[in-house]
Design a protein around this motif. Structure first.
Motif, PDB file in Angstrom:
ATOM      1  N   ARG A 100      -7.113   0.098  12.744  1.00 14.18           N
ATOM      2  CA  ARG A 100      -8.244   1.016  12.487  1.00 14.18           C
ATOM      3  C   ARG A 100      -9.139   0.530  11.355  1.00 14.18           C
ATOM      4  O   ARG A 100     -10.265   0.986  11.215  1.00 14.18           O
ATOM      5  CB  ARG A 100      -7.720   2.420  12.174  1.00 14.18           C
ATOM      6  N   GLY A 154      -4.819   6.849   2.083  1.00 15.40           N
ATOM      7  CA  GLY A 154      -4.582   5.440   2.437  1.00 15.40           C
ATOM      8  C   GLY A 154      -5.855   4.794   2.968  1.00 15.40           C
ATOM      9  O   GLY A 154      -6.197   3.657   2.612  1.00 15.40           O
ATOM     10  N   SER A 155      -6.581   5.524   3.789  1.00 14.53           N
ATOM     11  CA  SER A 155      -7.833   4.980   4.367  1.00 14.53           C
ATOM     12  C   SER A 155      -8.861   4.709   3.277  1.00 14.53           C
ATOM     13  O   SER A 155      -9.564   3.689   3.317  1.00 14.53           O
ATOM     14  CB  SER A 155      -8.421   5.974   5.376  1.00 14.53           C
ATOM     15  N   HIS A 176      -1.342  11.671   4.980  1.00 12.83           N
ATOM     16  CA  HIS A 176      -2.060  12.285   6.116  1.00 12.83           C
ATOM     17  C   HIS A 176      -3.303  13.057   5.670  1.00 12.83           C
ATOM     18  O   HIS A 176      -3.701  14.003   6.329  1.00 12.83           O
ATOM     19  CB  HIS A 176      -1.142  13.217   6.928  1.00 12.83           C
ATOM     20  N   GLY A 209      -5.988  11.069   4.364  1.00 15.89           N
ATOM     21  CA  GLY A 209      -7.042  10.058   4.269  1.00 15.89           C
ATOM     22  C   GLY A 209      -7.018   9.215   3.003  1.00 15.89           C
ATOM     23  O   GLY A 209      -7.893   8.363   2.809  1.00 15.89           O
ATOM     24  N   LEU A 266       0.887  -1.168   0.000  1.00 17.08           N
ATOM     25  CA  LEU A 266       0.000   0.000   0.000  1.00 17.08           C
ATOM     26  C   LEU A 266       0.922   1.214   0.000  1.00 17.08           C
ATOM     27  O   LEU A 266       1.847   1.284   0.816  1.00 17.08           O
ATOM     28  CB  LEU A 266      -0.864   0.004   1.266  1.00 17.08           C
ATOM     29  N   TYR A 268      -1.250   0.921  12.574  1.00 13.06           N
ATOM     30  CA  TYR A 268      -1.933   1.515  11.422  1.00 13.06           C
ATOM     31  C   TYR A 268      -3.153   0.690  11.016  1.00 13.06           C
ATOM     32  O   TYR A 268      -4.234   1.236  10.792  1.00 13.06           O
ATOM     33  CB  TYR A 268      -0.971   1.659  10.241  1.00 13.06           C
ATOM     34  N   VAL A 321       1.138   5.653  -0.648  1.00 11.44           N
ATOM     35  CA  VAL A 321       0.559   6.972  -0.958  1.00 11.44           C
ATOM     36  C   VAL A 321       1.739   7.927  -1.182  1.00 11.44           C
ATOM     37  O   VAL A 321       2.705   7.925  -0.397  1.00 11.44           O
ATOM     38  CB  VAL A 321      -0.349   7.467   0.191  1.00 11.44           C
TER      39      VAL A 321
HETATM   40  C1  LIG Z   1       1.073   4.141   5.391  1.00 11.75           C
HETATM   41  C2  LIG Z   1       0.470   5.033   4.299  1.00 11.75           C
HETATM   42  C3  LIG Z   1      -0.040   4.182   3.157  1.00 11.75           C
HETATM   43  C4  LIG Z   1      -0.680   5.828   4.924  1.00 11.75           C
HETATM   44  O1  LIG Z   1      -1.255   6.628   3.905  1.00 11.75           O
HETATM   45  P1  LIG Z   1      -2.038   7.986   4.275  1.00 11.75           P
HETATM   46  O2  LIG Z   1      -2.771   8.399   3.070  1.00 11.75           O
HETATM   47  O3  LIG Z   1      -1.088   8.935   4.884  1.00 11.75           O
HETATM   48  O4  LIG Z   1      -3.025   7.425   5.388  1.00 11.75           O
HETATM   49  P2  LIG Z   1      -4.252   8.174   6.051  1.00 11.75           P
HETATM   50  O5  LIG Z   1      -4.180   9.653   5.739  1.00 11.75           O
HETATM   51  O6  LIG Z   1      -5.473   7.456   5.680  1.00 11.75           O
HETATM   52  O7  LIG Z   1      -3.963   7.937   7.563  1.00 11.75           O
HETATM   53  C5  LIG Z   1      -2.896   8.655   8.159  1.00 11.75           C
HETATM   54  C6  LIG Z   1      -2.745   8.186   9.593  1.00 11.75           C
HETATM   55  O8  LIG Z   1      -2.207   6.873   9.578  1.00 11.75           O
HETATM   56  C7  LIG Z   1      -1.328   6.729  10.670  1.00 11.75           C
HETATM   57  N1  LIG Z   1      -0.095   6.143  10.177  1.00 11.75           N
HETATM   58  C8  LIG Z   1       0.503   6.339   8.984  1.00 11.75           C
HETATM   59  N2  LIG Z   1       1.586   5.545   8.883  1.00 11.75           N
HETATM   60  C9  LIG Z   1       1.665   4.851  10.030  1.00 11.75           C
HETATM   61  C10 LIG Z   1       2.551   3.882  10.526  1.00 11.75           C
HETATM   62  N3  LIG Z   1       3.609   3.448   9.822  1.00 11.75           N
HETATM   63  N4  LIG Z   1       2.301   3.380  11.761  1.00 11.75           N
HETATM   64  C11 LIG Z   1       1.254   3.793  12.488  1.00 11.75           C
HETATM   65  N5  LIG Z   1       0.367   4.699  12.060  1.00 11.75           N
HETATM   66  C12 LIG Z   1       0.571   5.226  10.857  1.00 11.75           C
HETATM   67  C13 LIG Z   1      -1.129   8.045  11.324  1.00 11.75           C
HETATM   68  O9  LIG Z   1      -1.876   7.993  12.523  1.00 11.75           O
HETATM   69  C14 LIG Z   1      -1.772   9.016  10.376  1.00 11.75           C
HETATM   70  O10 LIG Z   1      -2.466   9.937  11.118  1.00 11.75           O
HETATM   71  P3  LIG Z   1      -2.002  11.510  11.030  1.00 11.75           P
HETATM   72  O11 LIG Z   1      -2.314  11.908   9.609  1.00 11.75           O
HETATM   73  O12 LIG Z   1      -2.869  12.139  12.051  1.00 11.75           O
HETATM   74  O13 LIG Z   1      -0.532  11.524  11.310  1.00 11.75           O
HETATM   75  C15 LIG Z   1       1.507   6.058   3.762  1.00 11.75           C
HETATM   76  O14 LIG Z   1       2.033   6.771   4.860  1.00 11.75           O
HETATM   77  C16 LIG Z   1       2.654   5.424   2.997  1.00 11.75           C
HETATM   78  O15 LIG Z   1       2.580   5.242   1.780  1.00 11.75           O
HETATM   79  N6  LIG Z   1       3.746   5.121   3.732  1.00 11.75           N
HETATM   80  C17 LIG Z   1       4.943   4.563   3.125  1.00 11.75           C
HETATM   81  C18 LIG Z   1       4.701   3.150   2.655  1.00 11.75           C
HETATM   82  C19 LIG Z   1       4.143   2.245   3.737  1.00 11.75           C
HETATM   83  O16 LIG Z   1       4.632   2.214   4.865  1.00 11.75           O
HETATM   84  N7  LIG Z   1       3.098   1.489   3.368  1.00 11.75           N
HETATM   85  C20 LIG Z   1       2.393   0.612   4.279  1.00 11.75           C
HETATM   86  C21 LIG Z   1       3.077  -0.660   4.492  1.00 11.75           C
HETATM   87  S1  LIG Z   1       2.816  -1.790   3.151  1.00 11.75           S
END
Ligand SMILES: CC(C)(COP(=O)(O)OP(=O)(O)OC[C@H]1O[C@@H](n2cnc3c(N)ncnc32)[C@H](O)[C@@H]1OP(=O)(O)O)[C@@H](O)C(=O)NCCC(=O)NCCS
Length: 169
Positions: free
Chosen positions: A124, A94-95, A90, A92, A82, A121, A84
């Motif tokens: 939720r 990813g959600s 941050h 939404g 996954l 992560y 973004v």
């Molecule tokens: C993880 C990821 C997909 C989240 O995407 P996003 O669009 O930022 O997610 P959302 O906006 O829906 O949610 C964000 C929240 O997720 C949480 N979050 C994000 N990464 C996290 C992590 N590694 N651990 C715990 N919580 C995490 C945070 O609480 C964040 O809240 P905030 O915006 O108040 O800080 C993105 O950060 C990403 O691409 N990261 C790098 C690749 C990765 O780690 N992918 C997932 C593993 S396969």
């Protein structure tokens, strides 16, 4: 922002987003997730119904994929990677991608999806430790990081989960 299924012509943009999202200290070094994705797209376990994009206009800003693994003879999806784009995190995205792939899985009446990820992560989205549900990873050290999102517990298989070959586990 909108969501749609990934098609072949999107792949270069998906690799770029995945590269940016998983980049380490040296942005020139290609993260393992990019080659994993390339192999997943090429393997028989790929299913375009479970490869979903988030777009801002025509620009790809996020991607999620789940591919077919197995529990014994039973096919079961494994989610990941996954990604973004950093400048869109941050907000939404990813959600929304997670919700979309779950909607698709429920529409197909699947019993559940597994993943290896950060409980902080994925909890939720309704993920819980898979081993408590009788689903075991190939590497026991994954512990609570091997998680399952259950859609239908009556149909949920139990046993050892085997990821699609490109995962190499
Ligand atoms: C993880 C990821 C997909 C989240 O995407 P996003 O669009 O930022 O997610 P959302 O906006 O829906 O949610 C964000 C929240 O997720 C949480 N979050 C994000 N990464 C996290 C992590 N590694 N651990 C715990 N919580 C995490 C945070 O609480 C964040 O809240 P905030 O915006 O108040 O800080 C993105 O950060 C990403 O691409 N990261 C790098 C690749 C990765 O780690 N992918 C997932 C593993 S396969």
């Amino acid at each position: 922002m909108h969501i749609r299924g990934e098609v072949f012509d999107d792949r270069a943009a998906v690799y770029a987003v995945t590269h940016a999202a998983f980049a380490g200290m040296d942005p020139m070094v290609e993260p393992d997730e990019v080659s994993l994705l390339q192999e997943l797209f090429d393997c028989e376990n790929y299913d375009p119904r479970f490869s979903i994009l988030a777009l801002d206009g025509t620009a790809v800003i996020g991607h999620v994929i789940a591919t077919w693994g197995r529990v014994g003879q039973e096919p079961m999806l494994g989610l990941g990677p996954l990604a973004v784009a950093p400048e869109y995190q941050h907000r939404g995205v990813g959600s929304i991608l997670m919700q979309s792939i779950h909607d698709q899985a429920e529409a197909e009446s699947l019993s559940g999806i597994v993943l290896l990820g950060t409980p902080a992560y994925y909890r939720r989205f309704g993920y819980e430790p898979a081993q408590a549900r009788g689903l075991h990873p190939s590497d026991p050290s994954w512990g609570e990081h091997f998680m399952v999102r259950v859609f239908d517990d009556r149909k949920l298989p139990t046993g050892h989960y085997q990821y699609a070959k490109p995962f190499g586990v």
